[in-house]
Scaffold this active site. Structure first.
Site, PDB file in Angstrom:
ATOM      1  N   ASN A  49       0.876  -1.172   0.000  1.00  0.00           N
ATOM      2  CA  ASN A  49       0.000   0.000   0.000  1.00  0.00           C
ATOM      3  C   ASN A  49       0.914   1.223   0.000  1.00  0.00           C
ATOM      4  OD1 ASN A  49      -1.818   2.047   0.469  1.00  0.00           O
ATOM      5  ND2 ASN A  49      -2.813   1.049   2.217  1.00  0.00           N
ATOM      6  N   ARG A  87     -10.527  15.735   6.550  1.00  0.00           N
ATOM      7  CA  ARG A  87     -11.365  16.069   5.381  1.00  0.00           C
ATOM      8  C   ARG A  87     -12.747  16.543   5.820  1.00  0.00           C
ATOM      9  NH1 ARG A  87     -10.114  10.419   2.259  1.00  0.00           N
ATOM     10  NH2 ARG A  87      -8.170  10.202   3.418  1.00  0.00           N
ATOM     11  N   HIS A  96     -12.386   2.754  -0.507  1.00  0.00           N
ATOM     12  CA  HIS A  96     -12.302   1.758   0.573  1.00  0.00           C
ATOM     13  C   HIS A  96     -13.037   0.465   0.203  1.00  0.00           C
ATOM     14  CE1 HIS A  96     -12.063   5.379   3.570  1.00  0.00           C
ATOM     15  NE2 HIS A  96     -10.835   4.938   3.307  1.00  0.00           N
ATOM     16  N   GLY A 150     -11.889   5.232   9.669  1.00  0.00           N
ATOM     17  CA  GLY A 150     -10.479   5.369  10.042  1.00  0.00           C
ATOM     18  C   GLY A 150     -10.157   6.847   9.993  1.00  0.00           C
ATOM     19  N   ASN A 151      -8.963   7.166   9.532  1.00  0.00           N
ATOM     20  CA  ASN A 151      -8.654   8.569   9.299  1.00  0.00           C
ATOM     21  C   ASN A 151      -9.500   9.054   8.122  1.00  0.00           C
ATOM     22  OD1 ASN A 151      -7.279  11.008   9.542  1.00  0.00           O
ATOM     23  ND2 ASN A 151      -5.878  10.363   7.921  1.00  0.00           N
ATOM     24  N   GLU A 159      -7.436  -5.288   4.590  1.00  0.00           N
ATOM     25  CA  GLU A 159      -7.293  -5.000   3.168  1.00  0.00           C
ATOM     26  C   GLU A 159      -6.134  -5.800   2.571  1.00  0.00           C
ATOM     27  OE1 GLU A 159      -7.515  -0.960   4.744  1.00  0.00           O
ATOM     28  OE2 GLU A 159      -8.402  -0.340   2.840  1.00  0.00           O
ATOM     29  N   GLU A 191     -13.261  -0.011  14.785  1.00  0.00           N
ATOM     30  CA  GLU A 191     -12.888  -1.216  15.518  1.00  0.00           C
ATOM     31  C   GLU A 191     -12.628  -0.938  16.997  1.00  0.00           C
ATOM     32  OE1 GLU A 191      -9.443  -2.817  13.452  1.00  0.00           O
ATOM     33  OE2 GLU A 191     -10.528  -2.680  11.561  1.00  0.00           O
ATOM     34  N   ARG A 195      -2.215  -2.008  -3.697  1.00  0.00           N
ATOM     35  CA  ARG A 195      -3.432  -1.223  -3.575  1.00  0.00           C
ATOM     36  C   ARG A 195      -3.331  -0.059  -4.554  1.00  0.00           C
ATOM     37  NH1 ARG A 195      -5.229   3.101   1.127  1.00  0.00           N
ATOM     38  NH2 ARG A 195      -7.376   3.342   0.445  1.00  0.00           N
ATOM     39  N   VAL A 207     -11.064   3.652  13.966  1.00  0.00           N
ATOM     40  CA  VAL A 207     -12.061   4.150  14.912  1.00  0.00           C
ATOM     41  C   VAL A 207     -13.196   3.138  15.081  1.00  0.00           C
ATOM     42  CG1 VAL A 207     -13.698   6.008  15.388  1.00  0.00           C
ATOM     43  CG2 VAL A 207     -11.514   6.539  14.267  1.00  0.00           C
TER      44      VAL A 207
HETATM   45  N1  LIG Z   1      -7.928   2.521  20.604  1.00  0.00           N
HETATM   46  C1  LIG Z   1      -8.431   3.495  19.826  1.00  0.00           C
HETATM   47  N2  LIG Z   1      -9.452   4.248  20.286  1.00  0.00           N
HETATM   48  C2  LIG Z   1      -9.962   5.225  19.524  1.00  0.00           C
HETATM   49  N3  LIG Z   1      -9.530   5.537  18.274  1.00  0.00           N
HETATM   50  C3  LIG Z   1      -8.524   4.815  17.785  1.00  0.00           C
HETATM   51  C4  LIG Z   1      -7.917   3.751  18.512  1.00  0.00           C
HETATM   52  N4  LIG Z   1      -6.939   3.204  17.746  1.00  0.00           N
HETATM   53  C5  LIG Z   1      -6.920   3.920  16.582  1.00  0.00           C
HETATM   54  N5  LIG Z   1      -7.873   4.874  16.600  1.00  0.00           N
HETATM   55  C6  LIG Z   1      -8.142   5.898  15.565  1.00  0.00           C
HETATM   56  O1  LIG Z   1      -8.201   5.360  14.258  1.00  0.00           O
HETATM   57  C7  LIG Z   1      -7.829   6.378  13.314  1.00  0.00           C
HETATM   58  C8  LIG Z   1      -6.881   5.783  12.275  1.00  0.00           C
HETATM   59  O2  LIG Z   1      -7.558   4.735  11.622  1.00  0.00           O
HETATM   60  P1  LIG Z   1      -6.888   3.893  10.416  1.00  0.00           P
HETATM   61  O3  LIG Z   1      -7.915   2.940   9.941  1.00  0.00           O
HETATM   62  O4  LIG Z   1      -5.581   3.366  10.869  1.00  0.00           O
HETATM   63  O5  LIG Z   1      -6.684   5.066   9.376  1.00  0.00           O
HETATM   64  P2  LIG Z   1      -5.973   5.177   7.944  1.00  0.00           P
HETATM   65  O6  LIG Z   1      -5.810   3.775   7.399  1.00  0.00           O
HETATM   66  O7  LIG Z   1      -6.971   5.985   7.161  1.00  0.00           O
HETATM   67  O8  LIG Z   1      -4.700   5.882   8.167  1.00  0.00           O
HETATM   68  C9  LIG Z   1      -7.217   7.512  14.122  1.00  0.00           C
HETATM   69  O9  LIG Z   1      -8.127   8.582  14.239  1.00  0.00           O
HETATM   70  C10 LIG Z   1      -6.999   6.873  15.489  1.00  0.00           C
HETATM   71  O10 LIG Z   1      -7.072   7.804  16.525  1.00  0.00           O
HETATM   72  C1  LIG Z   2      -9.391   6.336  -0.327  1.00  0.00           C
HETATM   73  C2  LIG Z   2      -9.037   6.807   1.043  1.00  0.00           C
HETATM   74  O1  LIG Z   2      -9.641   7.712   1.581  1.00  0.00           O
HETATM   75  O2  LIG Z   2      -8.062   6.143   1.650  1.00  0.00           O
HETATM   76  P1  LIG Z   2      -7.450   6.442   3.101  1.00  0.00           P
HETATM   77  O3  LIG Z   2      -8.574   6.302   4.081  1.00  0.00           O
HETATM   78  O4  LIG Z   2      -6.390   5.389   3.242  1.00  0.00           O
HETATM   79  O5  LIG Z   2      -6.922   7.842   3.046  1.00  0.00           O
HETATM   80 MG   LIG Z   3      -6.997   2.923   5.872  1.00  0.00          MG
END
Ligand SMILES: Nc1ncnc2c1ncn2[C@@H]1O[C@H](COP(=O)(O)OP(=O)(O)O)[C@@H](O)[C@H]1O
Ligand SMILES: CC(=O)OP(=O)(O)O
Ligand SMILES: [Mg+2]
Length: 393
Positions: A8, A239, A178, A208-209, A381, A331, A89, A329
């Protein structure tokens, strides 16, 4: 047995997992960050042993060399020859790919042609592909698209209410993202519920983020909250999600910013970061919510948008059999899940606060009598990438 490397690649990072198939056993997992900056970071975990090193990694080519060397040095593989296939990815596949695909020169050209649609993601994905091609020219590689799963959406979901030629000439439509994650958790939910996926109406919340909500009917995506780009839909880490489009020229006029600069603000300086005023990271925001009004409001906005999408997708499918939470988030945060689910009893969602107190593992969090199931399912993923890579290489 096959060793598949799932990649990725982001603009400044490269996440990887070496997975033994078909057992789906992860033999190495890691990330290279700050590629192109000084003090780049290499992190890898093999059999519970973690290693970390800091060095200057000027580009993705060097990152790939370093990664392959680390894999052989650690002994997980003896030589590059033991890597049977690489899966990448790729965020945007436009309308060209409704499934993963074996990478050929023509596929690379097509990914390049749609890069315009995902300028933050696709160029980085392509850099990763090219770096591996150079070092492992004879190893088959597969592209797995975020958009592919959403290609099943009907026209009524993906068309914007805009002049027709915008779609036919410029490809302006909803694509959705996603998809690999939404597909993984829907298939897993069907297994856990014990009902064929063809008979289920699911709402999958990848939070997630980046965050998106998808309506999955009979195993197919029929609508999703992200749009032409991953900026649309719910509030995210940085965003904005959906806003009134007339705001863009208005902000340009008031601030003197260019259109690109405003879009940058919407992508990188908005969302939870802007609402809370201090962080895009949900853990930080949760920590302060009790004592900080803006943090509490950010949480409320974040959850409320997702809550509304759930209602809207239940309406669209004339009901819902299960709601699924996944990604960082989804999970891990019982607080956010509680805020999202509260008030959905009218549509048959009865969840148990005790069961909701769960992090990072599969669990039903609904009461047994609840007509709608609510399930936490960690996404994967990378394993989806590995499965498709084996299937197509
Ligand atoms: N134990 C937790 N409690 C609350 N939020 C969490 C926890 N672990 C991770 N997060 C949140 O998950 C988000 C990141 O999610 P993730 O799926 O890893 O994002 P991405 O793949 O988009 O970078 C962050 O906002 C982080 O604070
Ligand atoms: C498509 C996309 O938003 O991916 P990520 O959550 O990894 O930024
Ligand atoms: Mg992600």
């Amino acid at each position: 047995m096959k060793n598949v490397l799932a990649i990725n690649a982001g603009s400044s990072s490269l996440k990887f997992q070496l997975i033994q198939m078909p057992e789906e056993k992860v033999s190495a997992i890691g990330v290279i960050e700050r590629i192109g900056l000084d003090n780049s970071i290499f992190k890898m975990e093999v059999n519970g042993n973690k290693e970390k090193s800091i060095s200057d990694i000027p580009n993705h080519g060097v990152a790939v060399q370093l990664l392959l060397k680390a894999l052989t040095d650690s002994g997980v593989i003896k030589s590059f020859q033991e890597i049977d296939a690489v899966g990448h990815r790729v965020v945007h596949g436009g309308e060209y790919f409704s499934d993963s695909v074996l990478i050929t020169d023509e596929v690379i050209q097509t990914i390049e042609n749609v890069s315009e649609l995902a300028p933050l993601h696709n160029p980085a994905n392509l850099t990763g592909i090219r770096a591996f091609q150079e070092i492992l020219p004879d190893v088959p590689m597969v592209a797995v698209f975020d958009t592919a799963f959403h290609q099943s959406m009907p026209k009524s979901s993906y068309l914007y209410s805009l002049p027709k030629n915008y779609y036919t000439e410029y490809g302006i439509r909803k694509y959705g993202f996603h998809g690999t994650s939404h597909k993984f958790v829907s298939e897993r939910a069907a297994e856990l519920i014990g009902t064929p996926i063809e008979d289920l109406r699911l709402i999958t919340c990848h939070i997630g983020n980046g965050a998106s909500v998808t309506a999955v009917e009979g195993g197919k995506s029929i609508d999703t909250s992200m749009g032409f780009t991953p900026l649309a839909g719910v509030t995210m880490g940085t965003r904005s999600g959906d806003i009134d489009p007339a705001l863009i020229p208005y902000i340009m006029d008031k601030t003197g910013k260019t259109a690109d600069e405003v879009v940058h603000v919407l992508n990188k300086e908005s969302g939870m970061l802007a609402l809370s005023g201090f962080s895009s990271d949900l853990r930080d925001i949760e920590e302060r919510a009790a004592s900080d009004e803006r943090a509490e409001l950010a949480l409320t906005v974040f959850a409320e948008r997702i809550h509304q999408f759930i209602g809207s997708y239940a309406a669209k499918m004339s009901g819902v059999d299960a709601i699924i939470f996944t990604a960082g988030v989804g999970e891990n945060s019982d607080v956010v899940r509680e805020k999202i689910l509260t008030g959905l009893e009218f549509m048959g969602v009865y969840w148990d606060p005790k069961l909701n107190n769960v992090r990072g593992k599969e669990q039903f969090i609904n009461y047994p009598h609840s007509p709608v199931k609510v399930i936490v399912i960690p996404t994967n993923e990378e394993v989806m990438i590995a499965r498709d890579t084996v299937r197509l290489s």
